[in-house]
Scaffold this active site. Structure first.
Site, PDB file in Angstrom:
ATOM      1  N   LYS A 111     -34.437   0.337   5.696  1.00 53.65           N
ATOM      2  CA  LYS A 111     -33.639  -0.813   4.243  1.00 53.65           C
ATOM      3  C   LYS A 111     -34.496  -0.679   3.413  1.00 53.65           C
ATOM      4  O   LYS A 111     -34.036  -0.434   2.283  1.00 53.65           O
ATOM      5  CB  LYS A 111     -33.528  -2.660   4.855  1.00 53.65           C
ATOM      6  CG  LYS A 111     -32.407  -2.853   5.708  1.00 53.65           C
ATOM      7  CD  LYS A 111     -32.307  -3.776   6.126  1.00 53.65           C
ATOM      8  CE  LYS A 111     -30.900  -3.959   7.310  1.00 53.65           C
ATOM      9  NZ  LYS A 111     -30.289  -5.530   6.703  1.00 53.65           N
ATOM     10  N   LYS A 194     -23.897   3.432  10.895  1.00 53.56           N
ATOM     11  CA  LYS A 194     -22.950   2.245  11.060  1.00 53.56           C
ATOM     12  C   LYS A 194     -22.394   1.167  10.359  1.00 53.56           C
ATOM     13  O   LYS A 194     -22.555   1.540   8.961  1.00 53.56           O
ATOM     14  CB  LYS A 194     -24.358   1.280  12.521  1.00 53.56           C
ATOM     15  CG  LYS A 194     -25.254   0.381  11.234  1.00 53.56           C
ATOM     16  CD  LYS A 194     -26.108  -0.677  11.595  1.00 53.56           C
ATOM     17  CE  LYS A 194     -26.264  -1.891  10.844  1.00 53.56           C
ATOM     18  NZ  LYS A 194     -26.541  -3.091  11.776  1.00 53.56           N
ATOM     19  N   LYS A 197     -22.597  -4.787   6.481  1.00 56.77           N
ATOM     20  CA  LYS A 197     -21.914  -5.225   5.362  1.00 56.77           C
ATOM     21  C   LYS A 197     -22.571  -5.161   4.377  1.00 56.77           C
ATOM     22  O   LYS A 197     -22.080  -5.758   3.332  1.00 56.77           O
ATOM     23  CB  LYS A 197     -22.622  -6.838   5.335  1.00 56.77           C
ATOM     24  CG  LYS A 197     -22.625  -7.292   7.004  1.00 56.77           C
ATOM     25  CD  LYS A 197     -22.795  -8.515   6.589  1.00 56.77           C
ATOM     26  CE  LYS A 197     -23.922  -9.639   8.315  1.00 56.77           C
ATOM     27  NZ  LYS A 197     -24.797  -9.878   8.375  1.00 56.77           N
TER      28      LYS A 197
HETATM   29  N1  AQP Z   1     -21.867  -2.063  13.005  1.00 56.53           N
HETATM   30  C1  AQP Z   1     -22.570  -2.589  14.142  1.00 56.53           C
HETATM   31  N2  AQP Z   1     -21.797  -2.904  15.450  1.00 56.53           N
HETATM   32  C2  AQP Z   1     -21.975  -3.136  16.770  1.00 56.53           C
HETATM   33  N3  AQP Z   1     -22.459  -5.055  16.440  1.00 56.53           N
HETATM   34  C3  AQP Z   1     -23.580  -4.671  15.267  1.00 56.53           C
HETATM   35  N4  AQP Z   1     -24.051  -5.966  14.504  1.00 56.53           N
HETATM   36  C4  AQP Z   1     -24.246  -5.738  13.110  1.00 56.53           C
HETATM   37  N5  AQP Z   1     -23.903  -4.193  12.664  1.00 56.53           N
HETATM   38  C5  AQP Z   1     -23.541  -4.593  13.873  1.00 56.53           C
HETATM   39  C6  AQP Z   1     -24.839  -6.884  15.235  1.00 56.53           C
HETATM   40  O1  AQP Z   1     -24.332  -8.225  14.947  1.00 56.53           O
HETATM   41  C7  AQP Z   1     -25.593  -8.857  14.308  1.00 56.53           C
HETATM   42  C8  AQP Z   1     -26.141  -9.579  13.558  1.00 56.53           C
HETATM   43  O2  AQP Z   1     -26.362  -8.705  12.023  1.00 56.53           O
HETATM   44  P1  AQP Z   1     -27.006  -9.469  11.520  1.00 56.53           P
HETATM   45  O3  AQP Z   1     -26.512 -10.031  10.236  1.00 56.53           O
HETATM   46  O4  AQP Z   1     -28.454  -9.456  11.719  1.00 56.53           O
HETATM   47  O5  AQP Z   1     -27.476  -7.496  10.294  1.00 56.53           O
HETATM   48  P2  AQP Z   1     -27.377  -6.421  10.628  1.00 56.53           P
HETATM   49  O6  AQP Z   1     -27.271  -6.423  12.133  1.00 56.53           O
HETATM   50  O7  AQP Z   1     -28.179  -5.485   9.234  1.00 56.53           O
HETATM   51  O8  AQP Z   1     -25.481  -6.215  10.365  1.00 56.53           O
HETATM   52  P3  AQP Z   1     -24.854  -5.829   9.132  1.00 56.53           P
HETATM   53  O9  AQP Z   1     -23.898  -5.756   9.374  1.00 56.53           O
HETATM   54  O10 AQP Z   1     -25.417  -4.045   9.011  1.00 56.53           O
HETATM   55  O11 AQP Z   1     -25.132  -6.236   7.568  1.00 56.53           O
HETATM   56  P4  AQP Z   1     -26.426  -5.531   6.413  1.00 56.53           P
HETATM   57  O12 AQP Z   1     -25.599  -4.611   5.804  1.00 56.53           O
HETATM   58  O13 AQP Z   1     -26.733  -6.534   5.906  1.00 56.53           O
HETATM   59  O14 AQP Z   1     -27.721  -5.043   6.915  1.00 56.53           O
HETATM   60  C9  AQP Z   1     -26.971  -8.691  14.919  1.00 56.53           C
HETATM   61  O15 AQP Z   1     -26.704  -8.882  16.142  1.00 56.53           O
HETATM   62  C10 AQP Z   1     -26.663  -7.119  15.281  1.00 56.53           C
HETATM   63  O16 AQP Z   1     -26.956  -6.145  16.069  1.00 56.53           O
END
Ligand code: AQP
Length: 342
Positions: A111, A194, A197
């Site tokens: 990140k 992956k 968001k």
């Molecule tokens: N691509 C994914 N596949 C499976 N699980 C996922 N999670 C996130 N992306 C995937 C799971 O969703 C939960 C919440 O995630 P988060 O909001 O804590 O943030 P993150 O993991 O950083 O998700 P993002 O969507 O990738 O957000 P950004 O882009 O902001 O970093 C967690 O249980 C995560 O494992």
């Protein structure tokens, strides 16, 4: 009863990965566990968030929880900043965790990227706050995606060191709960990244509030390769997809994995079902299934967000109950640390 804690960041664009990798699994845990589901706004601000959007996004996550079937009256749904104990315990975790432990965290490296010096201190200490989230309720189990396994390990290390340093048996060591075929949903534009968001391209993800046309368009445009779908020849001697086969066709296996998760089927069964078929045929079936599943949830999310009074009432009640549950645990921690509590 065993207790679950898990959270989602209100960083906008909730997507199919968040649903299949997290929220959907949480729904099923309600029968067996005492569940605390948190909208982790303190985590969200480790990178810049527009304040007005942050509020709307917080409600969006609450709407997703409710629409997916989480019972906010029986269990707890709240936003993290309403319970000051998270920040208080996080500070104590900062003082227990070692710099060397945090230096090993791969998510910070990803990140922060090349501009490490410019990353917030909060982003670096993020895993300590996550440990505090879990330990504040003495949660025994944490459903996490593959990507969060390392952070949960750190939470266990902090719990263990705290117990050892202060000669107490205060924190149970939280266990990870990792789920089936869609543990890691990948981007529709690049099967090696992956679904996220924060990806600049909206075509990389299916958002939970996408309507049927948007879902159809994104699946139609999803990256594939010129060959027909793989069959059982892609399986290795252990019966799982061979790593070379996966690496050669990441987009194909991502779409098959998404289908398997949505259909609640084993990946091998799905591989057998579509072996040798053209992507055009498979994509249509996948679209129908995705629309059928997400359509209902997205519709309910939009209804809830249109009149936030219901969401706000659930969040307020959840925060009160979370404060009540965490207060005696925080008091025990302060007692162990030696804070004067007059
Ligand atoms: N691509 C994914 N596949 C499976 N699980 C996922 N999670 C996130 N992306 C995937 C799971 O969703 C939960 C919440 O995630 P988060 O909001 O804590 O943030 P993150 O993991 O950083 O998700 P993002 O969507 O990738 O957000 P950004 O882009 O902001 O970093 C967690 O249980 C995560 O494992």
């Amino acid at each position: 009863m065993n207790r679950i804690f898990s959270g989602v960041q209100p960083t906008g664009n909730l997507h199919l990965g968040n649903y299949l990798g997290a929220i959907r699994n949480w729904v099923g845990l309600q029968a067996e566990y005492d569940c605390i589901y948190c909208i982790v706004d303190l985590h969200a601000i480790t990178v810049w968030q527009n304040p007005a959007e942050l509020r709307a996004q917080t409600r969006e996550v609450a709407a997703a929880f409710l629409a997916a079937g989480i019972d906010g009256r029986k269990h707890i749904i709240f936003n993290q900043s309403r319970v000051p104990g998270h920040a208080q315990l996080a500070w104590i975790c900062n003082c227990v965790a070692r710099l060397g432990w945090l230096n090993r965290m791969t998510q910070f490296k990803e990140k922060a990227g090349k501009d490490r010096e410019n990353a917030s201190v909060g982003l670096y200490a993020y895993p300590n706050l996550m440990a505090a989230d879990i330990l504040l309720y003495k949660a025994t189990h944490v459903p996490v995606g593959e990507d969060q396994k390392q952070h949960l390990e750190l939470a266990r290390d902090i719990a263990q060191k705290f117990n050892a340093d202060f000669g107490v048996e205060l924190f149970p060591l939280p266990e990870p709960l990792i789920f089936g075929p869609a543990t890691r949903v990948m981007s529709l534009r690049d099967g090696t990244k992956k679904m996220s968001k924060s990806d600049a391209s909206d075509y990389s993800r299916i958002n939970m509030t996408d309507d049927a046309d948007a879902v159809a368009l994104k699946i139609r445009k999803a990256k594939t390769d010129p060959q027909p779908l793989p069959g059982p020849e892609c399986l290795g001697p252990d019966g799982k997809v061979a790593p070379e086969a996966m690496a050669a066709r990441p987009e194909a296996f991502n779409l098959l994995g998404i289908y398997a998760a949505l259909a609640d089927k084993d990946l091998n069964t799905v591989i057998g079902e579509f072996a040798g078929k053209e992507f055009s045929v498979f994509k249509q079936v996948l679209t129908d299934l995705a629309v059928a599943t997400l359509g209902k949830i997205g519709g309910e999310m939009k209804r809830l967000m249109a009149d936030p009074a219901e969401i706000d009432a659930i969040l307020k009640d959840g925060a009160e109950r979370a404060r009540a549950k965490s207060a005696p645990i925080l008091a025990e921690v302060e007692e162990a640390v030696g804070f004067l509590r007059v």
